[in-house]
Design a protein around this motif. Structure first.
Motif: not given
Length: 203
Positions: A12, A79, A110-111, A160-161, A163-164, A167, A172
């Motif tokens: 993150p 983001s 993130r991925d 942000r966490d 959302r990430d 999604r 994430l």
């Protein structure tokens, strides 16, 4: 060392993965790509009125040299575009080609370990508590004279966490075979040593 050797480092915002990635790449003599910059570059282009998918499809390495990619506006825009499946698809090839370059590479994002390079020789997931990450980001912004309260920065980190992690495309999360490094109570030097130990063990 084999022709290509990929180190995938995910985590993150403000966990320290960028700093650790740069240090590991420098120590091992590998190329480094901060994949978050790809999304920031696309995000900044959308702020200029270019549609997100077109911005992603037309992205060049020059776009990653812009000096306005590190601010909070770029972070928020990144983001938002990162949840668009077509944007992610357009940037996948760019990242995979970089990852398999001769001599090896370190990618942070993130991925990377879950989607971009599931076959990476080394997978690390760098994390820290939201409070610790907000404190770091707050000090960083304060040093630049960008006025935000600690409460605002913490709210931003948590948003942000959220959302990430939630999604539908490439959320994430640590890869199943990733080594988790929690930097909440580690110095940068200690975290880098830990990352290098993991990388060296797999070379």
């Amino acid at each position: 060392m084999s022709q290509s050797f990929t180190i995938a480092i995910d985590g993150p915002a403000a966990a320290g993965k960028g700093t650790i990635s740069k240090a590991v790449a420098a120590e091992l003599g590998l190329a480094h790509l901060d994949t978050g910059l790809l999304y920031r570059a696309v995000g900044v282009k959308t702020l200029e009125g270019i549609p997100a998918i077109a911005a992603a499809q037309g992205l060049t390495s020059e776009d990653l040299q812009r000096d306005d990619l590190r601010g909070p506006e770029a972070a928020q825009a990144a983001s938002k575009v990162a949840v668009i499946a077509e944007v992610r698809a357009a940037l996948v090839d760019f990242q995979r080609a970089f990852a398999r370059r001769a001599g090896g590479a370190v990618l942070d994002g993130r991925d990377i370990g879950t989607v971009i390079c599931p076959d990476a020789e080394v997978k690390l997931f760098v994390t820290a508590s939201a409070e610790v990450r907000a404190q770091r980001r707050f000090l960083e912004l304060s040093a630049k004279g960008e006025a935000e309260t600690l409460e605002e920065v913490l709210a931003d980190v948590k948003a942000r966490d959220e959302r990430d992690m939630n999604r539908s495309e490439a959320p994430l999360r640590p890869a199943e075979d990733a080594v988790v490094i929690d930097t909440s109570a580690l110095s940068i030097k200690e975290a880098v040593v830990k990352a290098l130990q993991e990388a060296s063990a797999r070379r």
